[in-house]
Design an enzyme around this catalytic site. Structure first.
Site, PDB file in Angstrom:
ATOM      1  CB  THR A 180       6.186  -6.914   1.922  1.00  0.00           C
ATOM      2  OG1 THR A 180       5.880  -7.015   3.322  1.00  0.00           O
ATOM      3  CG2 THR A 180       7.152  -8.032   1.558  1.00  0.00           C
ATOM      4  CG  LEU A 181       9.924  -2.939  -0.776  1.00  0.00           C
ATOM      5  CD1 LEU A 181      11.156  -2.071  -0.540  1.00  0.00           C
ATOM      6  CD2 LEU A 181       9.006  -2.316  -1.806  1.00  0.00           C
ATOM      7  CD  GLU A 182       6.960  -8.474  -3.770  1.00  0.00           C
ATOM      8  OE1 GLU A 182       7.120  -7.475  -4.502  1.00  0.00           O
ATOM      9  OE2 GLU A 182       5.937  -8.643  -3.105  1.00  0.00           O
ATOM     10  NE  ARG A 204      15.736   6.209  -5.540  1.00  0.00           N
ATOM     11  CZ  ARG A 204      17.028   6.457  -5.310  1.00  0.00           C
ATOM     12  NH1 ARG A 204      17.731   5.671  -4.528  1.00  0.00           N
ATOM     13  NH2 ARG A 204      17.609   7.503  -5.860  1.00  0.00           N
ATOM     14  NE  ARG A 207      19.412   4.470 -14.686  1.00  0.00           N
ATOM     15  CZ  ARG A 207      19.453   5.469 -15.549  1.00  0.00           C
ATOM     16  NH1 ARG A 207      20.605   5.831 -16.086  1.00  0.00           N
ATOM     17  NH2 ARG A 207      18.355   6.104 -15.873  1.00  0.00           N
ATOM     18  CD  GLN A 233       2.450  -6.129   4.375  1.00  0.00           C
ATOM     19  OE1 GLN A 233       2.226  -7.324   4.236  1.00  0.00           O
ATOM     20  NE2 GLN A 233       2.901  -5.386   3.386  1.00  0.00           N
ATOM     21  CE1 TYR A 283      -5.398  -6.087   0.326  1.00  0.00           C
ATOM     22  CE2 TYR A 283      -4.845  -5.147   2.456  1.00  0.00           C
ATOM     23  CZ  TYR A 283      -4.714  -6.155   1.519  1.00  0.00           C
ATOM     24  OH  TYR A 283      -3.914  -7.234   1.784  1.00  0.00           O
TER      25      TYR A 283
END
Length: 177
Positions: A120-122, A95, A100, A162, A155
């Protein structure tokens, strides 16, 4: 072709795309905002990361918020569990409002057709100040695209189904012969 809000909603209502829990107010004109779960994972002190070996990560849950410190990298996950059909792929985008502030969200933002699971986010804090992140806040956007035809392979990879912040399983790539 990027899907519009109308098509996304139609696909969710007809169960072509599964999003649980689904919050219709998270629907944007050409994307769906996803929220932060209460699961994070991070790699503890290591001398070196050997990608051919399993890497232990510490996974923790938090009640209300967590703080990501300057220069810190960690894994988080979306609250939503998604399931894509074989003809839809998706892109995970950070986002702008968080970018920012110096919060980088994801560096591997592709969701293959047929994927199922929490995303999953890095996360990386490039700011010189700590950033407080809250459970349930809008953390990223999912942009859906329709494939031109059904792929010959959907996939079925190592991250299928997960749940929570899932550490790297790249070592499994070396087990393939």
């Amino acid at each position: 072709m990027i899907l519009s809000d109308k098509t996304i909603l139609d696909y969710i209502k007809s169960s072509k795309i599964i999003v649980e829990p689904f919050d219709e107010s998270s629907l944007q004109c050409s994307s769906l905002d996803l929220r932060l779960s209460n699961s994070i994972a991070f790699y503890e002190e290591l001398d070196i990361i050997d990608i051919k070996s399993p890497i232990q990560a510490k996974t923790v849950t938090f009640e209300e918020y967590f703080i990501i410190n300057p220069g810190e990298f960690l894994l988080a996950s979306t609250m939503e569990y998604i399931k894509l059909p074989e003809f839809i792929t998706a892109f995970v985008e950070g986002r702008s409002s968080l970018g920012r502030l110096g919060l980088f969200i994801e560096n591997a933002g592709w969701v293959d057709a047929g994927f199922e699971g929490q995303i999953t986010l890095e996360l990386y804090n490039a700011n010189k100040y700590p950033i407080k992140l809250y459970k349930g806040m809008r953390i990223c956007q999912l942009v859906f695209a329709k494939l031109d035809e059904i792929p010959s392979k959907v996939y079925r990879g190592k991250y299928l189904c997960q749940k929570g912040a899932t550490p790297s399983k790249i070592f499994m790539d070396f087990d393939k012969k």
